[in-house]
Design an enzyme around this catalytic site. Structure first.
Site, PDB file in Angstrom:
ATOM      1  N   PRO A   1      -2.850   2.766  22.009  1.00 17.04           N
ATOM      2  CA  PRO A   1      -1.878   2.038  21.417  1.00 17.04           C
ATOM      3  C   PRO A   1      -1.954   2.077  19.843  1.00 17.04           C
ATOM      4  O   PRO A   1      -2.917   1.633  19.269  1.00 17.04           O
ATOM      5  CB  PRO A   1      -1.861   0.785  21.974  1.00 17.04           C
ATOM      6  CG  PRO A   1      -3.097   0.449  22.603  1.00 17.04           C
ATOM      7  CD  PRO A   1      -3.712   1.798  22.542  1.00 17.04           C
TER       8      PRO A   1
ATOM      9  N   SER B   1       0.882  -1.234   0.084  1.00 16.49           N
ATOM     10  CA  SER B   1      -0.176   0.071   0.112  1.00 16.49           C
ATOM     11  C   SER B   1       0.774   1.239   0.100  1.00 16.49           C
ATOM     12  O   SER B   1       1.338   1.601  -0.932  1.00 16.49           O
ATOM     13  CB  SER B   1      -0.832   0.088   1.228  1.00 16.49           C
ATOM     14  OG  SER B   1      -1.692   1.037   1.358  1.00 16.49           O
TER      15      SER B   1
ATOM     16  N   ASP C   1      -1.596   1.722  -3.644  1.00 18.12           N
ATOM     17  CA  ASP C   1      -2.442   0.325  -4.261  1.00 18.12           C
ATOM     18  C   ASP C   1      -3.861   0.863  -4.544  1.00 18.12           C
ATOM     19  O   ASP C   1      -4.614  -0.049  -5.043  1.00 18.12           O
ATOM     20  CB  ASP C   1      -2.584  -0.717  -3.266  1.00 18.12           C
ATOM     21  CG  ASP C   1      -3.052  -0.619  -1.982  1.00 18.12           C
ATOM     22  OD1 ASP C   1      -3.274   0.522  -1.618  1.00 18.12           O
ATOM     23  OD2 ASP C   1      -3.533  -1.428  -1.297  1.00 18.12           O
TER      24      ASP C   1
ATOM     25  N   ASN D   1      -8.121   9.242   6.851  1.00 18.22           N
ATOM     26  CA  ASN D   1      -7.020   8.884   5.858  1.00 18.22           C
ATOM     27  C   ASN D   1      -7.634   8.667   4.619  1.00 18.22           C
ATOM     28  O   ASN D   1      -6.866   8.604   3.504  1.00 18.22           O
ATOM     29  CB  ASN D   1      -6.043   8.041   6.222  1.00 18.22           C
ATOM     30  CG  ASN D   1      -6.781   6.450   6.185  1.00 18.22           C
ATOM     31  OD1 ASN D   1      -7.543   6.279   5.420  1.00 18.22           O
ATOM     32  ND2 ASN D   1      -6.323   5.380   7.145  1.00 18.22           N
TER      33      ASN D   1
END
Length: 541
Positions: free
Chosen positions: A498, A64, A280, A374
Site C-alpha cells: 500500500p 520537498s 529542498d 530515489n
C-alpha cells in the site's frame, strides 16, 4: 502557562472546515492555502517538544519535490533525526483538533509527556523558496511565541542544513558550528583534504566539471553561497537555479528518476557527469548520456554501492574489525543487492519503505550505509567506530594505515549523518570518483540494473504485507498468484504494497528484459485488481 492565549491567537490561524491531515514520513503536505493553522499549531507543538526534551527542536517549512503550489512542515528532533513516532500522533491530533478543543489537546500532551512548562523552549525555523513559505513560517513563529518559546529563524535553508544545525546546537557544537557558514566550512575542509589526495595521485589538477540541476529550488541559492569554499579544480555549473522557472517543474531528482530522462533546461553532451537535487536538497541522482545518445540514470542503489566499496576498501587498509552494512528497501534493484552480497561481501538488510526505517536499521552497525532508490540517503558511523577512526588518524605509526584512517575521518566530517543531504552526498561522490579515478560510465558499469517497472493500482481493500513489504499477507491468494507469475520468468521478482502517500497500491516488478518486467507488472496489477476489490476497469497494459 496560559493556554487561553493560544485560543485567541489560534483564531487568527483558523482551520478550514472538514480538512483532515496525517503526519507521515514527510510531515504534513497539502495545498499551501490550507496550511496556515497547521503551521501555527506545529510551532506550538515544537515549543512543547523542546520543553519535553530540554533541547532545541527544528521546524522546516517545505514540501520537498511536490509542486510549487503545495507546502508542508516537518519537525526535527534533538539529534537532527525525524520526529519521534509518538509525537507524530500528537502532531496529527493537534492539526485536526477543532478550535475549542485545542487547549484540551495541548493539556493532554503535557500531562502524558510530563512537560515542564516553566522550562525554556528553543525552536530553530527554516524554510524553502516557495512563494508561500515566508508567510507560513511566520505562522510557525506565532505558535512558538504564544507558548513563550524562543526561536532562531534561519530563513532560507535546505532541509538537511536545518537538521545539521539542530544537531550541532544540541551536541554543544561537538558536531559542528550551528550556522550555515559552519556547515560550509566543515564540509569544504573535509572535501578539500580528500581532493588533495586525489590530485597528488593523478597527473596534474585537471578541472572536474559537474552540471547540477537544482530543481529551481533552495539548492541553487546554497550552492552559490558555498562555491567560494570549493577548491578551484572543482567547477560546478548550475541549471534550473530558480531565476525564471517554477520549483520542481519538469526538473529535479524526482522528475529525472520517474521519467528516466534529463530535466528541462540542462543540455547534456555525451559522457558528461550531471546530477539533480530535489526541491529542498535532501535527494540526489546522477545521470549521463552515452555516445549513442542513450540516457543512463545512476540512482540511490548505485550511490550506496559506490560509497560502500570505498569505505570497505579503506577499512581493509586500516585492518580494523569495523564492519560496513547496507540497508535497502524492497524497491532496491536486485542487481545491486546481488553485487553487494556476492561480489563485495557486504551484508545487505531490507526494511520497510520510509527513511525512518532505513535510518533506524543503519544505526545498528559500525558503518551503516542507506539510500532509497530515489536518491535519499546517508552514512551513519557508530560512536565507537568514529572514536577508533579518529584515534588511528592521529596515532597510527604505519603511514599507509594512518593515511587510510585520515581519509575515513574526512569522510565522517563530509557526510551529513543527520539525514540525506544532496550537497554533502554530491561532495562525497565527487571525492570518491576523483580518488578512485572513475568516470561516470565506469561507475555505472559496476553492475547492470535489472529492467523494472513500477505501477499504481486503485483498490478498495487494504493489502497486508510482511518480510519488509516483500510479501503480501492479505487478501488471501494474492501472494500465491504473484509467486506463480514470478516463476514463469527469468531473474524475476515482484511485490505489492500500500502506498504511504496516496490511496493506491504500488506494484513493482523486475525481470531479465524490459518486456518481461512490463508484462509481469501488468499481470500482478490484474491480480491485485481481481483479488483486492479493484476500483473501475481492470488495468490496461
Amino acid at each position: 502557562m496560559d493556554f487561553g492565549a493560544v485560543g485567541k491567537c489560534s483564531a487568527q490561524h483558523p482551520r478550514p472546515a472538514g480538512l483532515s491531515l496525517q503526519y507521515g514520513t514527510a510531515g504534513f503536505r497539502s495545498r499551501a492555502q490550507c496550511l496556515d493553522h497547521v503551521m501555527f499549531r506545529m510551532g506550538a507543538l515544537a515549543a512543547l517538544r523542546s520543553r519535553a526534551t530540554a533541547s532545541a527542536i527544528g521546524v522546516m517549512v517545505t514540501a520537498s519535490h511536490n509542486p510549487e503550489e503545495d507546502n508542508g512542515v516537518k519537525l526535527i528532533d534533538p539529534h537532527g533525526e525525524m520526529l519521534h513516532p509518538l509525537w507524530e500522533e500528537y502532531a496529527t491530533q493537534l492539526a485536526n483538533a477543532e478550535e475549542q478543543e485545542l487547549q484540551k489537546v495541548m493539556t493532554e500532551i503535557c500531562q502524558k509527556e510530563a512537560v515542564d512548562l516553566h522550562r525554556d523552549a528553543l525552536v530553530f525555523v527554516g524554510r524553502d523558496t516557495r512563494p508561500s513559505s515566508m508567510k507560513l513560517s511566520q505562522a510557525v513563529v506565532d505558535g512558538i511565541s504564544v507558548l513563550g518559546g524562543q526561536y532562531r529563524d534561519y530563513g532560507l535553508v535546505t532541509t538537511p542544513q536545518l537538521h545539521y544545525m539542530v544537531c550541532c546546537h544540541n551536541t554543544q557544537e561537538q558536531y559542528g558550528k550551528a550556522t550555515v557558514e559552519g556547515y560550509y566550512e566543515k564540509l569544504s575542509k573535509a572535501f578539500i583534504e580528500l581532493i588533495k589526495k586525489a590530485n597528488s595521485s593523478s597527473s596534474g589538477d585537471s578541472p572536474r566539471h559537474l552540471k547540477i540541476d537544482c530543481a529551481n529550488g533552495i539548492g541553487a541559492l546554497k550552492l552559490m553561497e558555498m562555491e567560494r569554499y570549493f577548491p578551484q579544480e572543482v567547477l560546478i555549473h548550475l541549471y534550473n537555479d530558480g531565476t525564471s522557472e517554477k520549483l520542481n517543474h519538469l526538473c529535479g531528482a524526482d522528475y529525472v528518476k520517474v521519467h528516466q530522462k534529463p530535466p528541462r533546461g540542462l543540455d547534456m553532451k555525451p559522457n558528461e557527469r550531471c546530477c539533480s537535487f530535489d526541491g529542498d536538497a535532501d535527494r540526489i541522482v546522477y545521470y549521463y548520456k552515452d555516445t549513442d545518445d542513450r540516457f543512463h540514470l545512476i540512482d540511490g542503489d548505485k550511490i550506496a554501492t559506490l560509497i560502500s566499496i570505498f569505505l570497505k576498501e579503506l577499512l581493509v587498509k586500516v585492518e580494523e574489525t569495523l564492519k560496513v552494512a547496507v540497508v535497502q528497501t524492497a524497491y532496491a534493484n536486485g542487481s545491486s543487492t546481488r553485487y553487494l552480497e556476492e561480489t563485495m561481501k557486504v551484508p545487505v538488510h531490507c526494511v520497510k519503505t520510509g527513511v525512518k526505517h532505513l535510518h533506524h536499521k543503519a544505526q545498528e552497525f559500525d558503518v551503516g550505509v542507506y539510500f532509497e532508490a530515489n536518491g535519499h540517503g546517508t552514512v551513519l558511523f557508530s560512536k565507537a567506530a568514529e572514536t577508533k577512526i579518529r584515534q588511528l588518524a592521529k596515532e597510527e605509526k604505519d603511514d599507509e594505515k594512518r593515511e587510510a584512517a585520515k581519509m575515513l575521518e574526512n569522510m565522517i566530517d563530509l557526510i551529513n549523518q543527520t539525514v540525506g543531504d544532496a550537497i554533502a552526498d554530491m561532495l562525497v561522490i565527487e571525492a570518491i570518483l576523483a580518488l578512485k579515478g572513475l568516470t561516470v560510465q565506469q561507475w555505472d558499469d559496476i553492475y547492470t540494473d535489472l529492467p523494472n517497472r513500477l505501477l499504481k493500482v486503485a483498490d478498495r481493500q487494504v493489502i497486508g504485507t510482511t518480510d519488509a513489504e516483500r510479501r503480501a499477507t492479505t487478501p488471501p491468494g494474492l501472494q500465491e498468484s504473484i509467486d506463480a507469475l514470478v516463476k514463469k520468468r527469468r531473474a524475476a521478482r515482484a511485490f505489492v504494497r500500500p502506498s504511504g502517500t496516496e490511496d493506491a497500491v504500488r506494484v513493482y516488478a523486475e525481470a531479465d528484459t524490459q518486456e518481461a518486467a512490463d508484462a509481469l507488472a501488468h499481470e500482478v496489477s490484474l491480480a491485485v485488481h481481481h483479488l483486492a476489490g479493484g476500483v473501475g476497469a481492470p488495468p490496461q497494459p
